[in-house]
Design a protein around this motif. Structure first.
Motif, PDB file in Angstrom:
ATOM      1  N   PRO A 117      87.987  63.780  -2.422  1.00  0.00           N
ATOM      2  CA  PRO A 117      88.785  64.870  -1.874  1.00  0.00           C
ATOM      3  C   PRO A 117      88.296  66.249  -2.299  1.00  0.00           C
ATOM      4  CG  PRO A 117      90.159  63.292  -3.082  1.00  0.00           C
ATOM      5  CD  PRO A 117      88.731  62.983  -3.416  1.00  0.00           C
ATOM      6  N   SER A 118      88.446  67.195  -1.356  1.00  0.00           N
ATOM      7  CA  SER A 118      88.351  68.606  -1.704  1.00  0.00           C
ATOM      8  C   SER A 118      89.776  69.176  -1.651  1.00  0.00           C
ATOM      9  CB  SER A 118      87.396  69.339  -0.767  1.00  0.00           C
ATOM     10  OG  SER A 118      87.240  70.677  -1.213  1.00  0.00           O
ATOM     11  N   SER A 119      89.892  70.478  -1.556  1.00  0.00           N
ATOM     12  CA  SER A 119      91.213  71.110  -1.689  1.00  0.00           C
ATOM     13  C   SER A 119      91.186  72.486  -1.018  1.00  0.00           C
ATOM     14  CB  SER A 119      91.526  71.273  -3.180  1.00  0.00           C
ATOM     15  OG  SER A 119      92.530  72.229  -3.397  1.00  0.00           O
ATOM     16  N   ILE A 120      92.379  72.995  -0.714  1.00  0.00           N
ATOM     17  CA  ILE A 120      92.475  74.398  -0.270  1.00  0.00           C
ATOM     18  C   ILE A 120      91.994  75.345  -1.365  1.00  0.00           C
ATOM     19  CG2 ILE A 120      94.317  74.113   1.446  1.00  0.00           C
ATOM     20  CD1 ILE A 120      96.277  75.080  -0.856  1.00  0.00           C
ATOM     21  N   ALA A 121      91.825  74.825  -2.587  1.00  0.00           N
ATOM     22  CA  ALA A 121      91.294  75.631  -3.691  1.00  0.00           C
ATOM     23  C   ALA A 121      89.833  76.003  -3.485  1.00  0.00           C
ATOM     24  CB  ALA A 121      91.454  74.879  -5.014  1.00  0.00           C
ATOM     25  N   ALA A 122      89.178  75.378  -2.495  1.00  0.00           N
ATOM     26  CA  ALA A 122      87.787  75.738  -2.192  1.00  0.00           C
ATOM     27  C   ALA A 122      87.710  77.147  -1.582  1.00  0.00           C
ATOM     28  CB  ALA A 122      87.183  74.728  -1.215  1.00  0.00           C
ATOM     29  N   PHE A 123      88.854  77.625  -1.062  1.00  0.00           N
ATOM     30  CA  PHE A 123      88.867  78.953  -0.442  1.00  0.00           C
ATOM     31  C   PHE A 123      89.107  80.023  -1.520  1.00  0.00           C
ATOM     32  CE2 PHE A 123      90.650  76.067   2.930  1.00  0.00           C
ATOM     33  CZ  PHE A 123      89.500  76.022   3.688  1.00  0.00           C
ATOM     34  N   GLY A 124      88.953  81.266  -1.119  1.00  0.00           N
ATOM     35  CA  GLY A 124      89.163  82.355  -2.075  1.00  0.00           C
ATOM     36  C   GLY A 124      89.754  83.563  -1.378  1.00  0.00           C
ATOM     37  N   PRO A 125      89.879  84.689  -2.093  1.00  0.00           N
ATOM     38  CA  PRO A 125      90.554  85.864  -1.527  1.00  0.00           C
ATOM     39  C   PRO A 125      89.857  86.460  -0.304  1.00  0.00           C
ATOM     40  CG  PRO A 125      89.639  86.338  -3.709  1.00  0.00           C
ATOM     41  CD  PRO A 125      89.488  84.876  -3.497  1.00  0.00           C
ATOM     42  N   GLU A 126      88.540  86.224  -0.171  1.00  0.00           N
ATOM     43  CA  GLU A 126      87.833  86.775   1.003  1.00  0.00           C
ATOM     44  C   GLU A 126      87.993  85.894   2.239  1.00  0.00           C
ATOM     45  OE1 GLU A 126      86.234  86.257  -1.931  1.00  0.00           O
ATOM     46  OE2 GLU A 126      85.941  88.304  -2.686  1.00  0.00           O
ATOM     47  N   THR A 127      88.495  84.660   2.059  1.00  0.00           N
ATOM     48  CA  THR A 127      88.688  83.737   3.185  1.00  0.00           C
ATOM     49  C   THR A 127      89.836  84.247   4.053  1.00  0.00           C
ATOM     50  OG1 THR A 127      88.155  81.950   1.629  1.00  0.00           O
ATOM     51  CG2 THR A 127      89.107  81.303   3.740  1.00  0.00           C
ATOM     52  N   PRO A 128      89.729  84.183   5.377  1.00  0.00           N
ATOM     53  CA  PRO A 128      90.882  84.557   6.219  1.00  0.00           C
ATOM     54  C   PRO A 128      92.110  83.740   5.808  1.00  0.00           C
ATOM     55  CG  PRO A 128      88.932  84.198   7.556  1.00  0.00           C
ATOM     56  CD  PRO A 128      88.559  83.798   6.158  1.00  0.00           C
ATOM     57  N   ARG A 129      93.222  84.421   5.510  1.00  0.00           N
ATOM     58  CA  ARG A 129      94.390  83.762   4.928  1.00  0.00           C
ATOM     59  C   ARG A 129      95.207  82.982   5.951  1.00  0.00           C
ATOM     60  NH1 ARG A 129      98.522  84.076   1.475  1.00  0.00           N
ATOM     61  NH2 ARG A 129      99.948  85.386   2.646  1.00  0.00           N
ATOM     62  N   PHE A 130      95.171  83.411   7.205  1.00  0.00           N
ATOM     63  CA  PHE A 130      95.968  82.732   8.236  1.00  0.00           C
ATOM     64  C   PHE A 130      95.042  81.994   9.195  1.00  0.00           C
ATOM     65  CE2 PHE A 130      98.717  85.938   6.504  1.00  0.00           C
ATOM     66  CZ  PHE A 130      99.902  85.233   6.330  1.00  0.00           C
ATOM     67  N   ASN A 131      95.465  80.755   9.522  1.00  0.00           N
ATOM     68  CA  ASN A 131      94.670  79.900  10.411  1.00  0.00           C
ATOM     69  C   ASN A 131      93.229  79.798   9.894  1.00  0.00           C
ATOM     70  OD1 ASN A 131      95.014  78.181  12.527  1.00  0.00           O
ATOM     71  ND2 ASN A 131      94.226  79.629  14.035  1.00  0.00           N
ATOM     72  N   THR A 132      93.082  79.575   8.600  1.00  0.00           N
ATOM     73  CA  THR A 132      91.768  79.514   7.946  1.00  0.00           C
ATOM     74  C   THR A 132      90.831  78.576   8.709  1.00  0.00           C
ATOM     75  OG1 THR A 132      92.806  79.919   5.824  1.00  0.00           O
ATOM     76  CG2 THR A 132      90.613  78.944   5.777  1.00  0.00           C
ATOM     77  N   PRO A 133      89.682  79.102   9.177  1.00  0.00           N
ATOM     78  CA  PRO A 133      88.792  78.272   9.997  1.00  0.00           C
ATOM     79  C   PRO A 133      88.106  77.163   9.194  1.00  0.00           C
ATOM     80  CG  PRO A 133      88.179  80.605  10.100  1.00  0.00           C
ATOM     81  CD  PRO A 133      89.164  80.460   8.985  1.00  0.00           C
ATOM     82  N   GLN A 134      87.585  76.172   9.915  1.00  0.00           N
ATOM     83  CA  GLN A 134      86.824  75.083   9.282  1.00  0.00           C
ATOM     84  C   GLN A 134      85.586  75.647   8.580  1.00  0.00           C
ATOM     85  OE1 GLN A 134      87.416  71.557   9.123  1.00  0.00           O
ATOM     86  NE2 GLN A 134      85.680  71.741   7.750  1.00  0.00           N
ATOM     87  N   GLU A 135      84.831  76.470   9.307  1.00  0.00           N
ATOM     88  CA  GLU A 135      83.627  77.080   8.721  1.00  0.00           C
ATOM     89  C   GLU A 135      83.999  78.491   8.302  1.00  0.00           C
ATOM     90  OE1 GLU A 135      81.476  74.823   8.628  1.00  0.00           O
ATOM     91  OE2 GLU A 135      81.973  73.591  10.373  1.00  0.00           O
ATOM     92  N   THR A 136      83.990  78.766   7.000  1.00  0.00           N
ATOM     93  CA  THR A 136      84.450  80.086   6.556  1.00  0.00           C
ATOM     94  C   THR A 136      83.883  80.423   5.187  1.00  0.00           C
ATOM     95  OG1 THR A 136      86.436  81.477   6.332  1.00  0.00           O
ATOM     96  CG2 THR A 136      86.614  79.216   5.531  1.00  0.00           C
ATOM     97  N   ILE A 137      84.352  81.526   4.618  1.00  0.00           N
ATOM     98  CA  ILE A 137      83.850  81.986   3.311  1.00  0.00           C
ATOM     99  C   ILE A 137      84.448  81.114   2.207  1.00  0.00           C
ATOM    100  CG2 ILE A 137      83.797  83.953   1.709  1.00  0.00           C
ATOM    101  CD1 ILE A 137      84.324  85.708   4.285  1.00  0.00           C
ATOM    102  N   LEU A 138      83.587  80.573   1.344  1.00  0.00           N
ATOM    103  CA  LEU A 138      84.049  79.740   0.221  1.00  0.00           C
ATOM    104  C   LEU A 138      83.653  80.427  -1.082  1.00  0.00           C
ATOM    105  CD1 LEU A 138      82.906  76.234   1.577  1.00  0.00           C
ATOM    106  CD2 LEU A 138      85.192  77.220   1.712  1.00  0.00           C
ATOM    107  N   ARG A 139      84.510  81.294  -1.573  1.00  0.00           N
ATOM    108  CA  ARG A 139      84.239  81.974  -2.849  1.00  0.00           C
ATOM    109  C   ARG A 139      85.486  81.880  -3.726  1.00  0.00           C
ATOM    110  NH1 ARG A 139      79.605  84.395  -3.281  1.00  0.00           N
ATOM    111  NH2 ARG A 139      80.282  85.607  -5.081  1.00  0.00           N
ATOM    112  N   PRO A 140      85.774  80.660  -4.256  1.00  0.00           N
ATOM    113  CA  PRO A 140      86.989  80.478  -5.059  1.00  0.00           C
ATOM    114  C   PRO A 140      86.909  81.251  -6.372  1.00  0.00           C
ATOM    115  CG  PRO A 140      85.581  78.538  -5.188  1.00  0.00           C
ATOM    116  CD  PRO A 140      84.968  79.434  -4.157  1.00  0.00           C
ATOM    117  N   ARG A 141      88.085  81.503  -6.977  1.00  0.00           N
ATOM    118  CA  ARG A 141      88.125  82.222  -8.245  1.00  0.00           C
ATOM    119  C   ARG A 141      88.532  81.327  -9.412  1.00  0.00           C
ATOM    120  NH1 ARG A 141      86.127  85.342  -5.085  1.00  0.00           N
ATOM    121  NH2 ARG A 141      86.415  87.608  -5.046  1.00  0.00           N
ATOM    122  N   THR A 142      88.803  80.041  -9.137  1.00  0.00           N
ATOM    123  CA  THR A 142      89.147  79.126 -10.231  1.00  0.00           C
ATOM    124  C   THR A 142      87.987  78.163 -10.475  1.00  0.00           C
ATOM    125  OG1 THR A 142      90.071  77.514  -8.681  1.00  0.00           O
ATOM    126  CG2 THR A 142      91.609  79.119  -9.641  1.00  0.00           C
TER     127      THR A 142
END
Ligand code: NAD
Ligand code: AKB
Length: 316
Positions: A117-142
């Motif tokens: 499994p992965s997680s929504i934690a793969a996303f970060g503050p630069e990722t679009p927050r609403f309707n987050t696309p499949q292909e998007t920015i992955l810059r997590p802070r944790t």
């Protein structure tokens, strides 16, 4: 199709404990081995084969898989976001080395299917927050999110480089009544139900307007097994499927619970987990999962809340 011989890692955890039961009913109890670094006990130990397994120990992983003739692994062992921020080195070690050991076993022992499994934690503050696309920015802070992005990339690499079958979804926060969550940021969405039933009050560690993607356990298990069993030819992605069911704020969840627990009081005292939640999306576009393997959630906020309260009232 060969006979399924399944091993679940992290089987004492929130997802593994319920997933193991469903897999045992599906494939036969003797064909699903529950493992964890903690000695499996309770229903898990009484309903099929169990063993102690530390996934960071490569020799132990290989020995265990060979001992039981395993061809399918559901790799649920991990350190989640909040614990991961307290113990980043442990989080890296368990999440990365554990996953690499399972991936190497897929190659060297010829496993048929591996779920990591992965997680929504793969996303970060630069990722679009609403309707987050499949292909998007992955810059997590944790650290947890970093391991999830690395796990996705590594899984994709192993699939392409070695031709193994590794699959995974980016789970949202999982809500369930059987096993307590293990040190994540979305744990408040489970804690709140226990406190509503036990005390009628709850102090929430995220703000009232914090909105995150969530999912009820029956949908989580359905998605996990459906992905594992999906026709390989129909899958364009491998380890990084966006997955969505519900999205609500902490305040909306409290209001829904209040419909069934009159006078339920919630106060909000955000702690370090607020900063983590603030870097995650609010809603997710999961059309790739829907189109490629027919994902469709069954549970909404209303029927999940009623079911959670009914189960916890019977349990507590
Ligand atoms: P959990 O924390 O409830 O369970 C993890 C289990 O792993 C625990 O039982 C723990 O004892 C075990 N473990 C820890 N270190 C280990 C080691 N070295 N070797 C073997 N076992 C070890 O986690 P969960 O909620 O069941 O999550 C399962 C998977 O789903 C994880 O990959 C997690 O990142 C992912 N996920 C979970 C959620 C959620 O809300 N539950 C959301 C997104 C992703
Ligand atoms: C956590 O909060 O760490 C997990 C997750 C969303 O990955 N529940």
């Amino acid at each position: 199709m060969t006979h399924k011989k399944v091993l679940v890692t992290g089987a004492m955890g929130q997802i593994g404990s319920e997933l193991t039961g469903v897999l045992r009913r599906k494939y036969g109890r003797e064909n699903v081995v529950a493992t964890d670094i903690r000695k499996p006990e309770g229903v898990l130990a009484g309903s099929g084969p169990c063993d102690v397994l530390d996934v960071t120990d490569k020799t132990a992983v290989f020995t265990m898989l060979q001992k039981y003739g395993i061809n399918t692994v559901y790799h649920m062992a991990a350190i989640l976001s909040a614990t991961g921020e307290k113990h980043p080195a442990l989080c890296w070690n368990v999440n990365m080395n554990g996953s690499i050991n399972i991936m190497d076993a897929a190659v060297e022992l010829g496993l048929e299917t591996v779920i990591i499994p992965s997680s929504i934690a793969a996303f970060g503050p630069e990722t679009p927050r609403f309707n987050t696309p499949q292909e998007t920015i992955l810059r997590p802070r944790t650290m947890y999110g970093v391991t999830k992005v690395c796990g996705e990339l590594l899984g994709d690499y192993y699939v392409k480089r070695f031709g193994v079958d590794i699959r995974g979804v980016r789970y949202p926060g999982i809500i369930s009544s059987e096993t307590l969550p293990g040190g994540g940021t979305t744990d408040y969405a489970v804690d709140i139900f226990y406190k509503a039933v036990e005390e009628g009050t709850y102090t929430c560690f995220v703000k009232e307007d914090t909105k995150l993607p969530m999912m009820y356990m029956p949908d989580c298990i359905k998605a996990t097994i459906d992905l594992a069993e999906a026709d390989k030819e129909s899958l364009v992605h491998s380890c990084e499927y966006n997955l969505a069911a519900l999205s609500f704020t902490a305040g909306e969840l409290a209001a829904e619970i209040r419909k069934h627990v009159p006078g339920f009081e919630v106060t909000y005292e955000p702690d370090f987990r607020q900063a983590i939640a603030d870097t995650w999306p609010a809603t997710i576009d999961d059309s790739a999962a829907r189109n490629e393997w027919g994902w469709q959630p069954d549970w909404n906020l209303e029927n999940m809340t009623m079911d959670m309260l009914e189960k916890l009232r019977a349990k507590i």
